[in-house]
Enzyme design. Structure first.
Site, PDB file in Angstrom:
ATOM      1  CG  ASN A   1       6.566  -8.061   3.264  1.00 48.78           C
ATOM      2  OD1 ASN A   1       6.746  -7.858   4.210  1.00 48.78           O
ATOM      3  ND2 ASN A   1       6.214  -9.329   2.788  1.00 48.78           N
TER       4      ASN A   1
ATOM      5  NE  ARG B   1      -7.705  -1.416   0.875  1.00 46.47           N
ATOM      6  CZ  ARG B   1      -6.477  -1.889   0.137  1.00 46.47           C
ATOM      7  NH1 ARG B   1      -5.189  -1.477   0.488  1.00 46.47           N
ATOM      8  NH2 ARG B   1      -6.549  -2.659  -0.875  1.00 46.47           N
TER       9      ARG B   1
ATOM     10  CD  GLU C   1       2.286  -1.202   0.190  1.00 46.05           C
ATOM     11  OE1 GLU C   1       2.804  -2.467  -0.467  1.00 46.05           O
ATOM     12  OE2 GLU C   1       1.080  -1.136   0.502  1.00 46.05           O
TER      13      GLU C   1
ATOM     14  CG  ASP D   1      -4.146   0.991  -3.816  1.00 47.05           C
ATOM     15  OD1 ASP D   1      -3.638   1.109  -2.627  1.00 47.05           O
ATOM     16  OD2 ASP D   1      -4.330  -0.121  -4.476  1.00 47.05           O
TER      17      ASP D   1
ATOM     18  CG  HIS E   1      -1.287   3.349  -2.522  1.00 50.95           C
ATOM     19  ND1 HIS E   1      -0.539   2.230  -2.653  1.00 50.95           N
ATOM     20  CD2 HIS E   1      -1.292   4.107  -3.504  1.00 50.95           C
ATOM     21  CE1 HIS E   1      -0.163   2.011  -3.711  1.00 50.95           C
ATOM     22  NE2 HIS E   1      -0.406   3.346  -4.404  1.00 50.95           N
TER      23      HIS E   1
END
Length: 322
Positions: free
Chosen positions: A160, A295, A197, A17, A261
């Site tokens: 979600n 990540r 998201e 992120d 993200h």
């Protein structure tokens, strides 16, 4: 800037992120989800490739118990009206209830000129139209109006999380109604989980673009695109358009999986737009991908097509080479 076609990736290891903000002082300010999810780290450097070994500080640590004590996710740093703000999501201590995460969104503020300090104060929860799971807030200003874009679960809508937009009364308080921007509707948005998201805003070529991420956080994670005309009413859901296909997906060739993200910044010479995103060097082999810290943050230059839309190419392959 030398060799504008590429960066040496990853620019930061084990930071999902990733959020980069280039300030007027010439520094790139970087934050992202710290493995273990119990703190917020801020670092800065004059170049993106210097961020990995740069100055860094922990600006906030999770509470011991109760509110804001567990699973600190996806911080973003913004500079609004001469103050610094970091938005993040946090849950209460303990395991998710009935295997459902219980995050809410929060803001902290710093009045110092240099945010690399411990002088951050909590502004509390950013409350929305529904008391439910929410995360991944971002902000942007357009024509003297401050907007807030975020992901949230609506119990009346399957899935979600969806994306919403609202005006802000101040940097930690919403004003007026929330407008639904997008729900997971296409197959590529519903692999593993039904998720929209991680919004990020880019204002270019007479349009307001919002990228977002969808599906599970493994190799199926991918980026989508929304856009509206800069003259449109941004709180009118009909002003927004949505790409039916993802705009950034895993690259088997470059061994970059689950890109997403993202955030946006500018190159060191301020001549190019830069996509900042996380990706994994391999497919998730076993277990919950959220528990796998591989990540890494990557940087990639991109260009726009003849109609003014961003063309991101494939992870690891800048469109400036095309």
């Amino acid at each position: 800037m030398k060799n504008v076609e590429s960066y040496t990736n990853p620019i930061v290891l084990e930071r999902a992120d990733p959020w980069v903000y280039k300030h007027t002082d010439g520094y790139y300010y970087f934050t992202g989800s710290v493995p273990g999810y119990q703190s917020i780290e801020l670092r800065r450097a004059k170049t993106l490739n210097d961020l990995e070994n740069s100055e860094r500080v922990t600006v906030w640590t999770a509470h011991d118990t109760g509110e804001m004590s567990h699973l600190i996710w996806a911080p973003e740093i913004h500079y609004i009206k001469d103050k610094w703000y970091i938005y993040f999501a946090a849950a209460s201590s303990g395991q998710p209830k009935n295997n459902i995460f219980q995050h809410r969104m929060y803001a902290i503020e710093c009045e110092d000129e240099n945010p690399m300090s411990d002088n951050w104060s909590e502004k509390g929860e950013v409350k929305t139209h529904i008391n439910s799971f929410c995360l991944d807030a971002t902000t942007f200003e357009h024509r003297d109006v401050l907007y807030y874009v975020w992901a949230q679960k609506d119990p009346a809508i399957p899935g979600n999380s969806n994306l919403y937009i609202s005006e802000m009364e101040n940097p930690w308080t919403l004003r007026g109604h929330a407008t639904l921007l997008t729900i997971p509707e296409y197959d590529w948005e519903k692999v593993g989980f039904l998720v929209n998201e991680g919004p990020a805003v880019l204002k270019r070529n007479g349009k307001i673009f919002i990228t977002y991420s969808a599906s599970a956080t493994d190799e199926n994670y991918a980026m989508g695109l929304l856009w509206a005309d800069e003259d449109a009413d941004l709180l009118d859901g009909y002003s927004w358009h949505k790409s039916e296909k993802p705009v950034f997906t895993s690259s088997e060739e470059n061994s970059l999986y689950g890109p997403g993200h993202n955030s946006f910044t500018r190159s060191e010479d301020d001549q190019y737009d830069v996509l900042i995103y996380h990706a994994r060097p391999e497919r998730n082999k076993e277990g919950d991908p959220l528990d796998n810290p591989n990540r890494h943050a990557n940087a990639q230059l991109f260009k726009f097509d003849s109609e003014g839309f961003p063309q991101f190419g494939a992870p690891g392959s800048s469109t400036l080479n095309l």
